[in-house]
Write a protein that holds these residues in place. Structure first.
Motif, PDB file in Angstrom:
ATOM      1  N   TYR A  34       0.892  -1.174   0.000  1.00  0.00           N
ATOM      2  CA  TYR A  34       0.000   0.000   0.000  1.00  0.00           C
ATOM      3  C   TYR A  34       0.927   1.219   0.000  1.00  0.00           C
ATOM      4  O   TYR A  34       1.876   1.286   0.792  1.00  0.00           O
ATOM      5  CB  TYR A  34      -0.876   0.052   1.248  1.00  0.00           C
ATOM      6  CG  TYR A  34      -2.021  -0.949   1.307  1.00  0.00           C
ATOM      7  CD1 TYR A  34      -3.324  -0.570   0.963  1.00  0.00           C
ATOM      8  CD2 TYR A  34      -1.799  -2.245   1.747  1.00  0.00           C
ATOM      9  CE1 TYR A  34      -4.378  -1.468   1.047  1.00  0.00           C
ATOM     10  CE2 TYR A  34      -2.853  -3.156   1.839  1.00  0.00           C
ATOM     11  CZ  TYR A  34      -4.136  -2.757   1.489  1.00  0.00           C
ATOM     12  OH  TYR A  34      -5.171  -3.651   1.582  1.00  0.00           O
ATOM     13  N   GLU A  84      -4.046  -7.184   7.513  1.00  0.00           N
ATOM     14  CA  GLU A  84      -3.905  -7.586   6.106  1.00  0.00           C
ATOM     15  C   GLU A  84      -5.085  -8.451   5.656  1.00  0.00           C
ATOM     16  O   GLU A  84      -5.629  -9.237   6.428  1.00  0.00           O
ATOM     17  CB  GLU A  84      -2.585  -8.358   5.895  1.00  0.00           C
ATOM     18  CG  GLU A  84      -1.390  -7.585   6.469  1.00  0.00           C
ATOM     19  CD  GLU A  84      -0.044  -7.885   5.842  1.00  0.00           C
ATOM     20  OE1 GLU A  84       0.025  -8.761   4.960  1.00  0.00           O
ATOM     21  OE2 GLU A  84       0.925  -7.228   6.263  1.00  0.00           O
ATOM     22  N   LEU A  85      -5.432  -8.302   4.389  1.00  0.00           N
ATOM     23  CA  LEU A  85      -6.326  -9.247   3.740  1.00  0.00           C
ATOM     24  C   LEU A  85      -5.510 -10.499   3.402  1.00  0.00           C
ATOM     25  O   LEU A  85      -4.420 -10.394   2.829  1.00  0.00           O
ATOM     26  CB  LEU A  85      -6.891  -8.642   2.452  1.00  0.00           C
ATOM     27  CG  LEU A  85      -7.651  -9.626   1.559  1.00  0.00           C
ATOM     28  CD1 LEU A  85      -8.962 -10.052   2.205  1.00  0.00           C
ATOM     29  CD2 LEU A  85      -7.889  -9.018   0.177  1.00  0.00           C
ATOM     30  N   TYR A 108     -11.140 -15.884   1.443  1.00  0.00           N
ATOM     31  CA  TYR A 108     -10.419 -14.752   2.034  1.00  0.00           C
ATOM     32  C   TYR A 108     -10.609 -14.750   3.545  1.00  0.00           C
ATOM     33  O   TYR A 108     -11.623 -15.229   4.060  1.00  0.00           O
ATOM     34  CB  TYR A 108     -10.956 -13.430   1.472  1.00  0.00           C
ATOM     35  CG  TYR A 108     -10.864 -13.334  -0.028  1.00  0.00           C
ATOM     36  CD1 TYR A 108      -9.670 -13.009  -0.656  1.00  0.00           C
ATOM     37  CD2 TYR A 108     -11.984 -13.589  -0.822  1.00  0.00           C
ATOM     38  CE1 TYR A 108      -9.585 -12.921  -2.035  1.00  0.00           C
ATOM     39  CE2 TYR A 108     -11.907 -13.505  -2.207  1.00  0.00           C
ATOM     40  CZ  TYR A 108     -10.712 -13.177  -2.811  1.00  0.00           C
ATOM     41  OH  TYR A 108     -10.629 -13.100  -4.172  1.00  0.00           O
ATOM     42  N   ILE A 159     -10.674  -2.077   5.035  1.00  0.00           N
ATOM     43  CA  ILE A 159      -9.816  -2.878   5.921  1.00  0.00           C
ATOM     44  C   ILE A 159      -9.423  -2.003   7.100  1.00  0.00           C
ATOM     45  O   ILE A 159      -9.069  -0.835   6.912  1.00  0.00           O
ATOM     46  CB  ILE A 159      -8.589  -3.419   5.146  1.00  0.00           C
ATOM     47  CG1 ILE A 159      -7.691  -4.275   6.044  1.00  0.00           C
ATOM     48  CG2 ILE A 159      -7.801  -2.318   4.435  1.00  0.00           C
ATOM     49  CD1 ILE A 159      -6.629  -5.072   5.281  1.00  0.00           C
ATOM     50  N   SER A 172      -8.622   0.874   2.236  1.00  0.00           N
ATOM     51  CA  SER A 172      -9.438   0.059   1.341  1.00  0.00           C
ATOM     52  C   SER A 172      -8.546  -0.903   0.577  1.00  0.00           C
ATOM     53  O   SER A 172      -7.434  -0.541   0.159  1.00  0.00           O
ATOM     54  CB  SER A 172     -10.180   0.956   0.344  1.00  0.00           C
ATOM     55  OG  SER A 172     -10.755   0.154  -0.687  1.00  0.00           O
ATOM     56  N   VAL A 173      -9.036  -2.112   0.385  1.00  0.00           N
ATOM     57  CA  VAL A 173      -8.304  -3.104  -0.408  1.00  0.00           C
ATOM     58  C   VAL A 173      -8.065  -2.566  -1.831  1.00  0.00           C
ATOM     59  O   VAL A 173      -7.105  -2.965  -2.499  1.00  0.00           O
ATOM     60  CB  VAL A 173      -9.062  -4.452  -0.428  1.00  0.00           C
ATOM     61  CG1 VAL A 173      -8.416  -5.454  -1.371  1.00  0.00           C
ATOM     62  CG2 VAL A 173      -9.156  -5.023   0.984  1.00  0.00           C
ATOM     63  N   LEU A 176      -4.470  -1.422  -2.774  1.00  0.00           N
ATOM     64  CA  LEU A 176      -3.319  -2.314  -2.976  1.00  0.00           C
ATOM     65  C   LEU A 176      -2.534  -1.848  -4.199  1.00  0.00           C
ATOM     66  O   LEU A 176      -3.122  -1.564  -5.260  1.00  0.00           O
ATOM     67  CB  LEU A 176      -3.787  -3.752  -3.231  1.00  0.00           C
ATOM     68  CG  LEU A 176      -4.190  -4.601  -2.025  1.00  0.00           C
ATOM     69  CD1 LEU A 176      -4.827  -5.904  -2.501  1.00  0.00           C
ATOM     70  CD2 LEU A 176      -2.994  -4.894  -1.130  1.00  0.00           C
ATOM     71  N   ASN A 179      -2.631  -5.748  -7.054  1.00  0.00           N
ATOM     72  CA  ASN A 179      -3.904  -6.327  -6.625  1.00  0.00           C
ATOM     73  C   ASN A 179      -3.785  -7.849  -6.476  1.00  0.00           C
ATOM     74  O   ASN A 179      -2.739  -8.444  -6.766  1.00  0.00           O
ATOM     75  CB  ASN A 179      -5.049  -5.894  -7.556  1.00  0.00           C
ATOM     76  CG  ASN A 179      -4.922  -6.482  -8.963  1.00  0.00           C
ATOM     77  OD1 ASN A 179      -4.369  -7.563  -9.144  1.00  0.00           O
ATOM     78  ND2 ASN A 179      -5.441  -5.777  -9.955  1.00  0.00           N
ATOM     79  N   THR A 201      -1.493 -10.109   2.021  1.00  0.00           N
ATOM     80  CA  THR A 201      -1.320  -9.255   0.840  1.00  0.00           C
ATOM     81  C   THR A 201      -0.711  -7.891   1.114  1.00  0.00           C
ATOM     82  O   THR A 201      -0.540  -7.114   0.178  1.00  0.00           O
ATOM     83  CB  THR A 201      -2.672  -9.072   0.122  1.00  0.00           C
ATOM     84  OG1 THR A 201      -3.636  -8.578   1.055  1.00  0.00           O
ATOM     85  CG2 THR A 201      -3.156 -10.383  -0.474  1.00  0.00           C
ATOM     86  N   VAL A 220     -12.260  -6.730   7.775  1.00  0.00           N
ATOM     87  CA  VAL A 220     -12.364  -6.450   6.342  1.00  0.00           C
ATOM     88  C   VAL A 220     -13.838  -6.639   6.003  1.00  0.00           C
ATOM     89  O   VAL A 220     -14.424  -7.674   6.367  1.00  0.00           O
ATOM     90  CB  VAL A 220     -11.497  -7.409   5.495  1.00  0.00           C
ATOM     91  CG1 VAL A 220     -11.768  -7.216   4.003  1.00  0.00           C
ATOM     92  CG2 VAL A 220     -10.014  -7.228   5.805  1.00  0.00           C
TER      93      VAL A 220
END
Ligand code: MN
Length: 231
Positions: A34, A84-85, A108, A159, A172-173, A176, A179, A201, A220
């Motif tokens: 990020y 983290e996701l 996920y 997130i 926000s995812v 990233l 991606n 991620t 998330v």
């Protein structure tokens, strides 16, 4: 099969809506994924994705609705949270193209890449491996895995991490740098992915220290939240 001692039990994570567990093979992590986190770590600009690993048995399972214990690790005075996701791989492969990546995703989860930041920084300074800063025992908390089809629009999910009820990380995812599909493409060029692999991620900005007694709440949108108490 005879073993000279009993093998360690398999590491596994619960799956939402299933009585079957997700067996963990490897844990891959993406560094600085990020932009605002890369900046707070002293870096800028888009760099090729890079990876490090944690041992599978660094997993700390956080069941839905429970508060898991997170033991404060040895040797550090600066234990950082990184929300983290986590992508759970259900179908292996190598040289997976980003366009085909989705079919390799089982589901996920919300995870924490716990980091002994003081040790990581010292290793960085000396040009040594990050293992002692990243791959220690209990360094990979993870919540219940939600199957991909039930996860909603994960690519745009919020997130967040709160410590003792106050926001520390919120993003926000969608922010990233690489991606989910691109991460799978790059990762599978370097290692053959296997069912059971977990990919952490990367974390957004706001990483900071926790101490014994702190309660962490990670979320998330669309996934099961995680709650842990540092012991
Ligand atoms: Mn991380």
């Amino acid at each position: 099969m005879n073993y000279v001692f009993n093998p360690a039990p398999p590491v596994s994570v619960p799956v939402l809506g299933s009585s079957a567990q997700f067996p963990v093979h490897r844990i891959y992590c993406v560094g600085r994924n990020y932009e605002e986190h890369a900046k707070e770590m002293g870096f800028s600009g888009r760099e090729a994705p890079f990876f490090f690993m944690k041992p599978a048995d660094a997993v700390v399972v956080v069941n839905a609705g429970e508060t898991a214990a997170l033991p404060y690790p040895s040797l550090t005075k600066n234990l950082h949270h990184e929300i983290e996701l986590v992508v759970a791989i259900g179908k292996g492969g190598k040289n997976i193209r980003a366009a085909d990546a989705q079919q390799h995703v089982f589901g996920y989860a919300v995870g924490l890449d716990m980091t002994r930041r003081d040790l990581q920084n010292e290793m960085k300074k000396q040009g040594r491996p990050w293992s002692i800063g990243k791959g220690f025992d209990h360094s990979a908390p993870i919540g219940v895995i939600t199957p991909a089809a039930a996860s909603g629009n994960i690519a745009a999910a919020e997130i967040s991490l709160q410590v003792n009820g106050s926001d520390r990380q919120r993003s926000s995812v969608s922010k990233l740098i690489w991606n989910i599909a691109e991460v799978i493409e790059h990762l599978s060029a370097a290692w053959e992915l296997q069912p059971g692999d977990l990919i952490y991620t990367g974390t957004p900005e706001g990483v900071a220290a926790v101490v014994p007694g702190d309660t962490l709440l990670g979320a998330v949108t669309g996934l099961e939240s995680i709650r842990l108490s540092v012991k």
